[in-house]
Design a protein around this motif. Structure first.
Motif: not given
Length: 284
Positions: A56-69
């Motif tokens: 959805a966002a195209g950002s791996l850093l945002v994805a990692a933060a979202a999955g961890t959160a």
């Protein structure tokens, strides 16, 4: 020579991935004495949420933060709402956490489907790296680096900080720790959430290597338990050494004796437990 070097590096990279899972599992058991069978759920949920976020966002850093959160929220809810209502006995804990494992697995199947999926790798880590005569994937070296950094960070936290001293005090004697003013309740929630975050990080980092699919939670949970049992329940040093041992045994077993791959993992574990029932670094 090249074959052995590649197999060793592959085994170490898989071992570092297992360490991320086993460290959280060992921390949770060490402080809370909770046998958390839902730990595999944290792994796949972190990977699935990261996968949806990166699409959805195209950002791996945002994805990692979202999955961890997402996994941290689930971990806090489990510890505060469910596990605190149970007696401090292993059977009720095992039944409850296994139920959570099944629920999260079914929900993941309904939401993300039954096909295997793979998280993308960072562009900078797609090219292989030459290490003398060996050409090795840079992403696997990245996994080794992350595992080593996390291991050093956990050691420093536990042995060289005030928070680590509080953790050791709570592990040794929770009642005395409360008497000295340590808020064991908040500390327990924080440790459970941190252990869940490590499992989610394992799923996010392992996604590009192993993929994520229904049943991965059971497979990774089994290996994580092999690591902490062989290394010693509640011991971070044991989790680190046990993860390297299992990673190397798994990789060499599949490469040299594919028909005996599981035997090469469980036979050494049985020998270790026969000699040291508490594991390599477990307290007697």
């Amino acid at each position: 020579m090249t074959f052995w070097a590649i197999q060793i590096l592959n085994g170490v990279s898989f071992g570092m991935l297992l360490f991320l899972l086993a460290a959280g599992l060992s921390l949770i058991f060490g402080l809370l004495r909770i046998l958390n069978l839902a730990h595999g759920s944290f792994y796949i949920l972190g990977a699935y949420v990261a996968l949806s976020t990166v699409n959805a966002a195209g950002s791996l850093l945002v994805a990692a933060a979202a999955g961890t959160a997402a996994v941290v929220v689930l971990g806090v809810l489990m510890e505060r709402v469910l596990l605190r209502r149970l007696p401090r006995e292993e059977l009720p804990q095992a039944l409850l956490t296994f139920g959570v494992l099944l629920i999260v697995g079914d929900l993941s199947l309904a939401i993300w489907g039954g096909g295997p999926q793979t998280l993308p790798r960072p562009t900078i880590l797609e090219a292989p790296v030459r290490l003398g005569p060996v050409v090795f994937p840079s992403y696997r070296l990245f996994v080794i680096g992350v595992g080593a950094v996390v291991g050093l960070g956990l050691w420093f936290l536990q042995e060289r900080t005030r928070l680590g001293a509080m953790l050791r005090a709570a592990i040794d004697d929770a009642e005395i720790a409360r008497a000295t003013g340590i808020d064991v309740s908040k500390l327990s929630t924080g440790v459970f959430a941190f252990g869940a975050a490590l499992a989610a990080l394992g799923g996010i980092i392992g996604g590009p290597l192993l993929g994520v699919y229904p049943g991965a939670d059971f497979e990774i949970l089994l290996l994580a338990f092999v690591v902490v049992i062989a290394g010693g329940l509640g011991s971070l040093k044991g989790a680190f050494v046990g993860a390297l041992l299992v990673g190397l045994l798994d990789n060499f077993g599949k490469a040299l004796f594919p028909q005996l791959a599981m035997f090469t993992i469980f036979a050494p574990m049985a020998i270790i437990l026969a000699v040291r029932p508490s594991g390599l670094f477990g307290s007697r």
